[in-house]
Design an enzyme around this catalytic site. Structure first.
Site, PDB file in Angstrom:
ATOM      1  N   LYS A   9       6.624 -36.765   9.237  1.00 41.04           N
ATOM      2  CA  LYS A   9       5.448 -37.600   9.451  1.00 41.04           C
ATOM      3  C   LYS A   9       5.802 -39.075   9.195  1.00 41.04           C
ATOM      4  CE  LYS A   9       2.228 -33.847   8.220  1.00 41.04           C
ATOM      5  NZ  LYS A   9       1.234 -33.387   7.196  1.00 41.04           N
ATOM      6  N   TYR A  49      -4.010 -30.905  15.788  1.00 40.77           N
ATOM      7  CA  TYR A  49      -4.826 -30.607  14.609  1.00 40.77           C
ATOM      8  C   TYR A  49      -6.213 -30.089  14.987  1.00 40.77           C
ATOM      9  CZ  TYR A  49      -1.517 -32.587  11.204  1.00 40.77           C
ATOM     10  OH  TYR A  49      -0.433 -32.826  10.383  1.00 40.77           O
ATOM     11  N   PHE A  57     -11.622 -34.741   6.006  1.00 39.55           N
ATOM     12  CA  PHE A  57     -10.400 -35.527   5.847  1.00 39.55           C
ATOM     13  C   PHE A  57      -9.753 -35.915   7.178  1.00 39.55           C
ATOM     14  CE2 PHE A  57      -9.032 -31.022   5.518  1.00 39.55           C
ATOM     15  CZ  PHE A  57      -8.043 -30.974   6.495  1.00 39.55           C
ATOM     16  N   ARG A  85       8.318 -22.866   6.042  1.00 40.07           N
ATOM     17  CA  ARG A  85       7.098 -23.082   5.242  1.00 40.07           C
ATOM     18  C   ARG A  85       7.451 -23.048   3.754  1.00 40.07           C
ATOM     19  NH1 ARG A  85       2.167 -25.074   7.166  1.00 40.07           N
ATOM     20  NH2 ARG A  85       1.117 -23.932   5.497  1.00 40.07           N
ATOM     21  N   THR A  91       0.802 -27.431   0.605  1.00 35.31           N
ATOM     22  CA  THR A  91       0.183 -28.553   1.316  1.00 35.31           C
ATOM     23  C   THR A  91       0.005 -29.765   0.402  1.00 35.31           C
ATOM     24  OG1 THR A  91      -0.980 -26.991   2.742  1.00 35.31           O
ATOM     25  CG2 THR A  91      -1.855 -29.240   2.651  1.00 35.31           C
ATOM     26  N   ARG A 102       8.153 -31.115  -0.049  1.00 40.06           N
ATOM     27  CA  ARG A 102       6.981 -31.820  -0.595  1.00 40.06           C
ATOM     28  C   ARG A 102       7.061 -31.916  -2.122  1.00 40.06           C
ATOM     29  NH1 ARG A 102       2.664 -28.704   3.325  1.00 40.06           N
ATOM     30  NH2 ARG A 102       2.751 -30.127   5.118  1.00 40.06           N
ATOM     31  N   ASN A 112       2.129 -36.176   2.937  1.00 42.01           N
ATOM     32  CA  ASN A 112       2.998 -35.090   2.461  1.00 42.01           C
ATOM     33  C   ASN A 112       4.257 -34.892   3.304  1.00 42.01           C
ATOM     34  OD1 ASN A 112       1.814 -33.817   4.629  1.00 42.01           O
ATOM     35  ND2 ASN A 112       0.719 -32.270   3.431  1.00 42.01           N
ATOM     36  N   HIS A 115       5.362 -31.802   8.589  1.00 39.80           N
ATOM     37  CA  HIS A 115       4.524 -30.728   9.122  1.00 39.80           C
ATOM     38  C   HIS A 115       5.406 -29.556   9.511  1.00 39.80           C
ATOM     39  CE1 HIS A 115       1.636 -28.501  11.555  1.00 39.80           C
ATOM     40  NE2 HIS A 115       2.639 -28.325  12.394  1.00 39.80           N
ATOM     41  N   GLU A 126       2.240 -25.014  19.121  1.00 43.25           N
ATOM     42  CA  GLU A 126       2.616 -26.392  18.790  1.00 43.25           C
ATOM     43  C   GLU A 126       3.854 -26.851  19.560  1.00 43.25           C
ATOM     44  OE1 GLU A 126       0.585 -26.509  14.344  1.00 43.25           O
ATOM     45  OE2 GLU A 126       2.753 -26.329  14.470  1.00 43.25           O
TER      46      GLU A 126
HETATM   47  P1  DAT Z   1      -0.235 -27.774   6.106  1.00 43.34           P
HETATM   48  O1  DAT Z   1       0.243 -29.130   6.591  1.00 43.34           O
HETATM   49  O2  DAT Z   1       0.423 -27.407   4.814  1.00 43.34           O
HETATM   50  O3  DAT Z   1      -0.123 -26.706   7.159  1.00 43.34           O
HETATM   51  P2  DAT Z   1      -3.089 -27.811   6.653  1.00 43.34           P
HETATM   52  O4  DAT Z   1      -2.775 -27.268   8.003  1.00 43.34           O
HETATM   53  O5  DAT Z   1      -4.131 -27.101   5.852  1.00 43.34           O
HETATM   54  O6  DAT Z   1      -1.783 -27.941   5.754  1.00 43.34           O
HETATM   55  O7  DAT Z   1      -3.583 -29.333   6.804  1.00 43.34           O
HETATM   56  C1  DAT Z   1      -2.946 -30.212   7.703  1.00 43.34           C
HETATM   57  C2  DAT Z   1      -2.740 -31.546   7.021  1.00 43.34           C
HETATM   58  O8  DAT Z   1      -4.009 -32.129   6.745  1.00 43.34           O
HETATM   59  C3  DAT Z   1      -2.043 -31.450   5.652  1.00 43.34           C
HETATM   60  O9  DAT Z   1      -0.642 -31.491   5.780  1.00 43.34           O
HETATM   61  C4  DAT Z   1      -2.574 -32.642   4.942  1.00 43.34           C
HETATM   62  C5  DAT Z   1      -3.978 -32.798   5.494  1.00 43.34           C
HETATM   63  N1  DAT Z   1      -4.956 -32.172   4.600  1.00 43.34           N
HETATM   64  C6  DAT Z   1      -5.224 -30.854   4.468  1.00 43.34           C
HETATM   65  N2  DAT Z   1      -6.180 -30.636   3.562  1.00 43.34           N
HETATM   66  C7  DAT Z   1      -6.543 -31.864   3.116  1.00 43.34           C
HETATM   67  C8  DAT Z   1      -7.483 -32.333   2.156  1.00 43.34           C
HETATM   68  N3  DAT Z   1      -8.267 -31.485   1.487  1.00 43.34           N
HETATM   69  N4  DAT Z   1      -7.576 -33.666   1.956  1.00 43.34           N
HETATM   70  C9  DAT Z   1      -6.793 -34.531   2.614  1.00 43.34           C
HETATM   71  N5  DAT Z   1      -5.882 -34.162   3.531  1.00 43.34           N
HETATM   72  C10 DAT Z   1      -5.757 -32.845   3.780  1.00 43.34           C
HETATM   73 MG    MG Z   2      -1.144 -26.422   8.938  1.00 42.33          MG
END
Ligand code: DAT
Ligand code: MG
Length: 149
Positions: A9, A49, A57, A85, A91, A102, A112, A115, A126
């Site tokens: 990212k 996304y 968020f 993963r 996350t 991370r 973080n 991805h 994806e």
């Molecule tokens: P991951 O990236 O571990 O697959 P995710 O798919 O649940 O996690 O979310 C995508 C991204 O969105 C994640 O890398 C960071 C952001 N994100 C997720 N939950 C969040 C939250 N509660 N507050 C802020 N950003 C968040």
């Molecule tokens: Mg995800």
């Protein structure tokens, strides 16, 4: 062979972590089969996304992910989705264990570093969002006979 979509990212790019992340994955024995460096267009962020667009968020996530170029990759290997993963970690970097990307390189959930697809179905989806089939090049690593039994 299994494939996954990984992306450094904008914070990871700005902080000079592309090389470190690629090295970890290469050292594991995983194989990079596609890569490109680009600033994600807004429509592609919405598609990537899709599961998060309604979440509170999302506006912050969208502005962060489009704040600079990302490094997009396709990686191949046995169980590559679950392995990457695990290598990426939780996350929220505050909960990611040391030794994970991370856990070692980030502090807060909103930045973080990387991805990674969370299932083989998501990976397929994806990869097709970000890469054309002709941008992916399969090949054999010379060490494969010492990686796979
Ligand atoms: P991951 O990236 O571990 O697959 P995710 O798919 O649940 O996690 O979310 C995508 C991204 O969105 C994640 O890398 C960071 C952001 N994100 C997720 N939950 C969040 C939250 N509660 N507050 C802020 N950003 C968040
Ligand atoms: Mg995800």
């Amino acid at each position: 062979m299994d494939r996954t979509f990984l992306m450094v990212k904008p914070d990871g790019v700005q902080r000079g972590l592309i090389g470190e992340i690629v090295a970890r994955l290469e050292n594991k024995g995983l194989k990079i089969v596609a890569a490109k460096f680009e600033k994600l267009p807004e429509e592609r962020v919405m598609e990537h996304y899709a599961e998060h667009v309604e979440k509170p968020f999302f506006p912050g996530l969208k502005s962060y992910i489009t704040s600079g170029p990302c490094f997009l990759m396709v990686w191949e290997g046995k169980n590559v989705v679950s392995i990457t993963r695990q290598m990426i970690g939780a996350t929220n970097p505050a909960e990611a264990v040391p030794g994970t990307i991370r856990g070692d390189y980030a502090l807060e959930i909103g930045m973080n570093v990387i991805h990674g697809s969370d299932s083989t179905e998501t990976a397929e989806r994806e990869i097709s969002i970000h890469f054309k089939p002709e941008e992916i090049s399969g090949y054999e690593r010379i060490d494969e006979k010492f990686l796979y039994e």
